[in-house]
Motif scaffolding. Sequence first.
Motif, PDB file in Angstrom:
ATOM      1  N   VAL A   4       0.843  -1.193   0.000  1.00  0.00           N
ATOM      2  CA  VAL A   4       0.000   0.000   0.000  1.00  0.00           C
ATOM      3  C   VAL A   4       0.881   1.247   0.000  1.00  0.00           C
ATOM      4  O   VAL A   4       0.634   2.192  -0.755  1.00  0.00           O
ATOM      5  CB  VAL A   4      -0.969  -0.005   1.202  1.00  0.00           C
ATOM      6  N   SER A   5       1.930   1.247   0.820  1.00  0.00           N
ATOM      7  CA  SER A   5       2.844   2.392   0.863  1.00  0.00           C
ATOM      8  C   SER A   5       3.490   2.618  -0.491  1.00  0.00           C
ATOM      9  O   SER A   5       3.596   3.762  -0.958  1.00  0.00           O
ATOM     10  CB  SER A   5       3.929   2.164   1.914  1.00  0.00           C
ATOM     11  N   ARG A   6       3.900   1.544  -1.134  1.00  0.00           N
ATOM     12  CA  ARG A   6       4.536   1.655  -2.449  1.00  0.00           C
ATOM     13  C   ARG A   6       3.568   2.251  -3.482  1.00  0.00           C
ATOM     14  O   ARG A   6       3.933   3.125  -4.254  1.00  0.00           O
ATOM     15  CB  ARG A   6       5.032   0.286  -2.906  1.00  0.00           C
ATOM     16  N   LEU A   7       2.320   1.773  -3.473  1.00  0.00           N
ATOM     17  CA  LEU A   7       1.321   2.298  -4.408  1.00  0.00           C
ATOM     18  C   LEU A   7       1.053   3.779  -4.160  1.00  0.00           C
ATOM     19  O   LEU A   7       0.892   4.560  -5.098  1.00  0.00           O
ATOM     20  CB  LEU A   7       0.028   1.496  -4.303  1.00  0.00           C
ATOM     21  N   ARG A   8       1.045   4.151  -2.879  1.00  0.00           N
ATOM     22  CA  ARG A   8       0.812   5.560  -2.529  1.00  0.00           C
ATOM     23  C   ARG A   8       1.987   6.426  -2.984  1.00  0.00           C
ATOM     24  O   ARG A   8       1.793   7.482  -3.592  1.00  0.00           O
ATOM     25  CB  ARG A   8       0.591   5.695  -1.022  1.00  0.00           C
ATOM     26  N   VAL A   9       3.217   5.987  -2.717  1.00  0.00           N
ATOM     27  CA  VAL A   9       4.415   6.730  -3.109  1.00  0.00           C
ATOM     28  C   VAL A   9       4.473   6.893  -4.622  1.00  0.00           C
ATOM     29  O   VAL A   9       4.856   7.948  -5.133  1.00  0.00           O
ATOM     30  CB  VAL A   9       5.692   6.033  -2.577  1.00  0.00           C
ATOM     31  N   ILE A  13      -2.522   5.326  -5.756  1.00  0.00           N
ATOM     32  CA  ILE A  13      -3.691   5.325  -4.876  1.00  0.00           C
ATOM     33  C   ILE A  13      -3.644   6.544  -3.967  1.00  0.00           C
ATOM     34  O   ILE A  13      -2.592   7.157  -3.789  1.00  0.00           O
ATOM     35  CB  ILE A  13      -3.788   4.040  -4.008  1.00  0.00           C
ATOM     36  N   GLU A  14      -4.797   6.856  -3.389  1.00  0.00           N
ATOM     37  CA  GLU A  14      -4.865   7.924  -2.393  1.00  0.00           C
ATOM     38  C   GLU A  14      -5.912   7.545  -1.363  1.00  0.00           C
ATOM     39  O   GLU A  14      -6.691   6.614  -1.569  1.00  0.00           O
ATOM     40  CB  GLU A  14      -5.183   9.272  -3.048  1.00  0.00           C
ATOM     41  N   GLY A  15      -5.930   8.260  -0.281  1.00  0.00           N
ATOM     42  CA  GLY A  15      -6.864   7.970   0.795  1.00  0.00           C
ATOM     43  C   GLY A  15      -6.179   7.153   1.872  1.00  0.00           C
ATOM     44  O   GLY A  15      -4.980   6.931   1.849  1.00  0.00           O
ATOM     45  N   GLY A  16      -6.987   6.701   2.823  1.00  0.00           N
ATOM     46  CA  GLY A  16      -6.427   5.924   3.911  1.00  0.00           C
ATOM     47  C   GLY A  16      -7.453   4.988   4.508  1.00  0.00           C
ATOM     48  O   GLY A  16      -8.644   5.050   4.182  1.00  0.00           O
ATOM     49  N   GLY A  17      -6.989   4.122   5.373  1.00  0.00           N
ATOM     50  CA  GLY A  17      -7.872   3.173   6.041  1.00  0.00           C
ATOM     51  C   GLY A  17      -8.613   2.316   5.043  1.00  0.00           C
ATOM     52  O   GLY A  17      -8.013   1.735   4.153  1.00  0.00           O
ATOM     53  N   ASP A  18      -9.926   2.244   5.187  1.00  0.00           N
ATOM     54  CA  ASP A  18     -10.733   1.433   4.272  1.00  0.00           C
ATOM     55  C   ASP A  18     -11.278   2.265   3.112  1.00  0.00           C
ATOM     56  O   ASP A  18     -12.175   1.846   2.401  1.00  0.00           O
ATOM     57  CB  ASP A  18     -11.865   0.726   5.018  1.00  0.00           C
ATOM     58  N   ARG A  19     -10.728   3.451   2.902  1.00  0.00           N
ATOM     59  CA  ARG A  19     -11.190   4.342   1.826  1.00  0.00           C
ATOM     60  C   ARG A  19     -10.072   4.630   0.822  1.00  0.00           C
ATOM     61  O   ARG A  19      -9.859   5.755   0.418  1.00  0.00           O
ATOM     62  CB  ARG A  19     -11.721   5.656   2.400  1.00  0.00           C
ATOM     63  N   LEU A  20      -9.341   3.615   0.422  1.00  0.00           N
ATOM     64  CA  LEU A  20      -8.317   3.772  -0.595  1.00  0.00           C
ATOM     65  C   LEU A  20      -8.968   3.770  -1.970  1.00  0.00           C
ATOM     66  O   LEU A  20      -9.870   2.975  -2.233  1.00  0.00           O
ATOM     67  CB  LEU A  20      -7.305   2.623  -0.526  1.00  0.00           C
ATOM     68  N   ARG A  25      -3.867   8.181 -12.439  1.00  0.00           N
ATOM     69  CA  ARG A  25      -2.640   7.479 -12.841  1.00  0.00           C
ATOM     70  C   ARG A  25      -2.743   5.987 -12.519  1.00  0.00           C
ATOM     71  O   ARG A  25      -2.330   5.141 -13.298  1.00  0.00           O
ATOM     72  CB  ARG A  25      -1.452   8.114 -12.128  1.00  0.00           C
ATOM     73  N   GLY A  26      -3.320   5.674 -11.345  1.00  0.00           N
ATOM     74  CA  GLY A  26      -3.499   4.273 -10.961  1.00  0.00           C
ATOM     75  C   GLY A  26      -4.463   3.549 -11.875  1.00  0.00           C
ATOM     76  O   GLY A  26      -4.238   2.395 -12.261  1.00  0.00           O
ATOM     77  N   GLN A  27      -5.553   4.211 -12.261  1.00  0.00           N
ATOM     78  CA  GLN A  27      -6.535   3.610 -13.171  1.00  0.00           C
ATOM     79  C   GLN A  27      -5.890   3.343 -14.525  1.00  0.00           C
ATOM     80  O   GLN A  27      -6.086   2.291 -15.120  1.00  0.00           O
ATOM     81  CB  GLN A  27      -7.754   4.521 -13.323  1.00  0.00           C
ATOM     82  N   ARG A  36     -14.426  -0.733 -12.777  1.00  0.00           N
ATOM     83  CA  ARG A  36     -14.976   0.198 -11.801  1.00  0.00           C
ATOM     84  C   ARG A  36     -15.788  -0.587 -10.779  1.00  0.00           C
ATOM     85  O   ARG A  36     -16.673  -1.362 -11.131  1.00  0.00           O
ATOM     86  CB  ARG A  36     -15.868   1.232 -12.481  1.00  0.00           C
ATOM     87  N   MET A  37     -15.485  -0.370  -9.553  1.00  0.00           N
ATOM     88  CA  MET A  37     -16.147  -1.058  -8.453  1.00  0.00           C
ATOM     89  C   MET A  37     -17.349  -0.237  -8.012  1.00  0.00           C
ATOM     90  O   MET A  37     -17.225   0.972  -7.829  1.00  0.00           O
ATOM     91  CB  MET A  37     -15.139  -1.193  -7.315  1.00  0.00           C
ATOM     92  N   PRO A  38     -18.518  -0.861  -7.856  1.00  0.00           N
ATOM     93  CA  PRO A  38     -19.661  -0.121  -7.316  1.00  0.00           C
ATOM     94  C   PRO A  38     -19.296   0.419  -5.934  1.00  0.00           C
ATOM     95  O   PRO A  38     -18.456  -0.152  -5.242  1.00  0.00           O
ATOM     96  CB  PRO A  38     -20.763  -1.173  -7.206  1.00  0.00           C
ATOM     97  N   THR A  39     -19.920   1.502  -5.528  1.00  0.00           N
ATOM     98  CA  THR A  39     -19.536   2.109  -4.260  1.00  0.00           C
ATOM     99  C   THR A  39     -20.455   1.757  -3.100  1.00  0.00           C
ATOM    100  O   THR A  39     -20.027   1.814  -1.949  1.00  0.00           O
ATOM    101  CB  THR A  39     -19.468   3.642  -4.390  1.00  0.00           C
ATOM    102  N   THR A  40     -21.702   1.420  -3.355  1.00  0.00           N
ATOM    103  CA  THR A  40     -22.610   1.089  -2.257  1.00  0.00           C
ATOM    104  C   THR A  40     -23.690   0.116  -2.702  1.00  0.00           C
ATOM    105  O   THR A  40     -23.893  -0.111  -3.880  1.00  0.00           O
ATOM    106  CB  THR A  40     -23.327   2.341  -1.698  1.00  0.00           C
TER     107      THR A  40
END
Length: 115
Positions: A4-9, A13-20, A25-27, A36-40
């Motif tokens: 996760v740290s590597r992906l962030r650096v 990815i962005e965000g934290g906890g369970d909201r990554l 650029r990642g997409q 695309r993942m549904p959100t709810t």
Amino acid sequence: HNAVSRLRVEGLIEGGGDRLVLTARGQKAAGDRVGRMPTTGRDLAAWWAAKLGKAERSLLLALVAKPGGLDKESLSHQSGYSQTSSSFHNALSTLRSLGLAEGRDVLKAHEDLVD
């Protein structure tokens, strides 16, 4: 956490906890490998169910069908897995670890999974 740290650096990815979330650029880097993942709601529950093993899927769908929650005996009955079996306990542990299920006496699907 190193991955996760590597992906962030790398700015993927962005965000934290369970909201990554993936950045643009990642997409782009993921391309067609990540849809695309549904959100709810039930769409998100179905997305997860398609990625889980049989026992985990059975427990998750039983919990999503009863937003008010189920005790272990009812969850066992609804899912078809004995509450004393290792399959039941392991599946429940996996769902909790993924943040998809919560509770001890009354088990519930995470609020984001129910409409």
